[in-house]
Scaffold this motif. Sequence first.
Motif, PDB file in Angstrom:
ATOM      1  N   ALA A 102       0.832  -1.213   0.000  1.00 18.43           N
ATOM      2  CA  ALA A 102       0.000   0.000   0.000  1.00 18.43           C
ATOM      3  C   ALA A 102       0.866   1.263   0.000  1.00 18.43           C
ATOM      4  N   ILE A 103       1.957   1.240   0.727  1.00  8.29           N
ATOM      5  CA  ILE A 103       2.857   2.395   0.767  1.00  8.29           C
ATOM      6  C   ILE A 103       3.542   2.565  -0.588  1.00  8.29           C
ATOM      7  N   LEU A 104       3.990   1.452  -1.167  1.00  8.70           N
ATOM      8  CA  LEU A 104       4.604   1.531  -2.495  1.00  8.70           C
ATOM      9  C   LEU A 104       3.643   2.132  -3.517  1.00  8.70           C
ATOM     10  N   ARG A 105       2.392   1.669  -3.487  1.00  5.44           N
ATOM     11  CA  ARG A 105       1.399   2.189  -4.443  1.00  5.44           C
ATOM     12  C   ARG A 105       1.174   3.684  -4.248  1.00  5.44           C
ATOM     13  N   ALA A 106       1.032   4.110  -2.994  1.00  6.86           N
ATOM     14  CA  ALA A 106       0.747   5.518  -2.714  1.00  6.86           C
ATOM     15  C   ALA A 106       1.915   6.419  -3.103  1.00  6.86           C
ATOM     16  N   VAL A 107       3.120   6.027  -2.732  1.00  6.73           N
ATOM     17  CA  VAL A 107       4.289   6.846  -3.053  1.00  6.73           C
ATOM     18  C   VAL A 107       4.522   6.862  -4.559  1.00  6.73           C
ATOM     19  N   ARG A 108       4.387   5.700  -5.185  1.00  4.43           N
ATOM     20  CA  ARG A 108       4.556   5.632  -6.642  1.00  4.43           C
ATOM     21  C   ARG A 108       3.538   6.534  -7.350  1.00  4.43           C
ATOM     22  N   ALA A 109       2.281   6.476  -6.932  1.00  5.61           N
ATOM     23  CA  ALA A 109       1.235   7.290  -7.559  1.00  5.61           C
ATOM     24  C   ALA A 109       1.537   8.780  -7.409  1.00  5.61           C
ATOM     25  N   GLY A 110       1.952   9.182  -6.223  1.00  4.13           N
ATOM     26  CA  GLY A 110       2.258  10.589  -5.990  1.00  4.13           C
ATOM     27  C   GLY A 110       3.435  11.078  -6.817  1.00  4.13           C
ATOM     28  N   LEU A 111       4.473  10.269  -6.889  1.00  2.00           N
ATOM     29  CA  LEU A 111       5.660  10.659  -7.657  1.00  2.00           C
ATOM     30  C   LEU A 111       5.406  10.624  -9.160  1.00  2.00           C
ATOM     31  N   THR A 112       4.705   9.608  -9.619  1.00  2.00           N
ATOM     32  CA  THR A 112       4.395   9.487 -11.037  1.00  2.00           C
ATOM     33  C   THR A 112       3.525  10.658 -11.498  1.00  2.00           C
ATOM     34  N   ALA A 113       2.591  11.076 -10.658  1.00  2.53           N
ATOM     35  CA  ALA A 113       1.730  12.210 -10.991  1.00  2.53           C
ATOM     36  C   ALA A 113       2.532  13.500 -11.157  1.00  2.53           C
ATOM     37  N   ARG A 114       3.714  13.522 -10.567  1.00  2.00           N
ATOM     38  CA  ARG A 114       4.584  14.700 -10.675  1.00  2.00           C
ATOM     39  C   ARG A 114       5.725  14.472 -11.673  1.00  2.00           C
ATOM     40  N   ASP A 115       5.503  13.500 -12.566  1.00  3.42           N
ATOM     41  CA  ASP A 115       6.414  13.216 -13.681  1.00  3.42           C
ATOM     42  C   ASP A 115       7.775  12.655 -13.293  1.00  3.42           C
ATOM     43  N   TYR A 116       7.851  11.923 -12.181  1.00  2.14           N
ATOM     44  CA  TYR A 116       9.068  11.201 -11.844  1.00  2.14           C
ATOM     45  C   TYR A 116       8.973   9.800 -12.415  1.00  2.14           C
ATOM     46  N   GLU A 117      10.094   9.250 -12.812  1.00  4.02           N
ATOM     47  CA  GLU A 117      10.166   7.848 -13.203  1.00  4.02           C
ATOM     48  C   GLU A 117      10.390   7.067 -11.913  1.00  4.02           C
ATOM     49  N   VAL A 118       9.533   6.098 -11.622  1.00  2.19           N
ATOM     50  CA  VAL A 118       9.585   5.410 -10.335  1.00  2.19           C
ATOM     51  C   VAL A 118       9.851   3.925 -10.520  1.00  2.19           C
ATOM     52  N   ALA A 119      10.853   3.433  -9.787  1.00  6.26           N
ATOM     53  CA  ALA A 119      11.122   2.003  -9.683  1.00  6.26           C
ATOM     54  C   ALA A 119      10.868   1.638  -8.221  1.00  6.26           C
ATOM     55  N   THR A 120      10.541   0.379  -7.979  1.00  9.18           N
ATOM     56  CA  THR A 120      10.282  -0.047  -6.604  1.00  9.18           C
ATOM     57  C   THR A 120      11.066  -1.306  -6.268  1.00  9.18           C
ATOM     58  N   ALA A 121      11.289  -1.478  -4.967  1.00 10.22           N
ATOM     59  CA  ALA A 121      11.913  -2.694  -4.441  1.00 10.22           C
ATOM     60  C   ALA A 121      11.243  -2.991  -3.114  1.00 10.22           C
ATOM     61  N   THR A 122      11.056  -4.280  -2.829  1.00 13.73           N
ATOM     62  CA  THR A 122      10.392  -4.657  -1.579  1.00 13.73           C
ATOM     63  C   THR A 122      11.347  -5.251  -0.549  1.00 13.73           C
ATOM     64  N   THR A 123      12.600  -5.438  -0.936  1.00 14.75           N
ATOM     65  CA  THR A 123      13.600  -5.970  -0.004  1.00 14.75           C
ATOM     66  C   THR A 123      14.899  -5.181  -0.146  1.00 14.75           C
ATOM     67  N   GLY A 124      15.753  -5.322   0.839  1.00 12.29           N
ATOM     68  CA  GLY A 124      17.056  -4.681   0.769  1.00 12.29           C
ATOM     69  C   GLY A 124      17.895  -5.220  -0.367  1.00 12.29           C
ATOM     70  N   ARG A 125      17.839  -6.516  -0.588  1.00 16.98           N
ATOM     71  CA  ARG A 125      18.615  -7.120  -1.682  1.00 16.98           C
ATOM     72  C   ARG A 125      18.156  -6.600  -3.041  1.00 16.98           C
ATOM     73  N   GLU A 126      16.842  -6.506  -3.220  1.00 17.71           N
ATOM     74  CA  GLU A 126      16.305  -5.947  -4.463  1.00 17.71           C
ATOM     75  C   GLU A 126      16.782  -4.510  -4.652  1.00 17.71           C
ATOM     76  N   ALA A 127      16.762  -3.742  -3.573  1.00 15.61           N
ATOM     77  CA  ALA A 127      17.180  -2.343  -3.640  1.00 15.61           C
ATOM     78  C   ALA A 127      18.635  -2.233  -4.059  1.00 15.61           C
ATOM     79  N   LEU A 128      19.508  -3.013  -3.415  1.00 17.92           N
ATOM     80  CA  LEU A 128      20.932  -2.956  -3.740  1.00 17.92           C
ATOM     81  C   LEU A 128      21.178  -3.365  -5.194  1.00 17.92           C
ATOM     82  N   ALA A 129      20.482  -4.382  -5.651  1.00 15.58           N
ATOM     83  CA  ALA A 129      20.630  -4.812  -7.048  1.00 15.58           C
ATOM     84  C   ALA A 129      20.165  -3.714  -8.003  1.00 15.58           C
ATOM     85  N   SER A 130      19.057  -3.085  -7.690  1.00 10.30           N
ATOM     86  CA  SER A 130      18.513  -2.035  -8.542  1.00 10.30           C
ATOM     87  C   SER A 130      19.430  -0.819  -8.579  1.00 10.30           C
ATOM     88  N   ILE A 131      19.980  -0.461  -7.426  1.00 10.23           N
ATOM     89  CA  ILE A 131      20.870   0.702  -7.361  1.00 10.23           C
ATOM     90  C   ILE A 131      22.140   0.477  -8.172  1.00 10.23           C
TER      91      ILE A 131
END
Length: 96
Positions: free
Chosen positions: A12-41
């Motif tokens: 729910a937090i990912l959806r809300a933050v993504r929606a808010g940022l996307t509405a302001r023309d940011y490109e948004v990627a998400t990760a649900t774990t620390g490992r996913e985040a480190l790989a994405s970064i």
Amino acid sequence: MTRVLVVDDEPAILRAVRAGLTARDYEVATATTGREALASITTEVPDVVVLDLGLPDIDGIEVCRSVRAWSDVPIIVLSAESTEHRKVMALDEGAD
């Protein structure tokens, strides 16, 4: 376009933050774990990271510490933690 990586294990937090940022023309990627985040970064370097401290696999503070070892990407902490101690720890480890 500014790329934001949002790291949180609550859908729910990912959806809300993504929606808010996307509405302001940011490109948004998400990760649900620390490992996913480190790989994405490491593969698709974001312009900023929005990081939850309470992740299921790697503590958000450890993610921050790991990223700071090789990157100066801005890290914004988004957390429901009630104690200031953990937030201060995150700042000490390089969160912005």
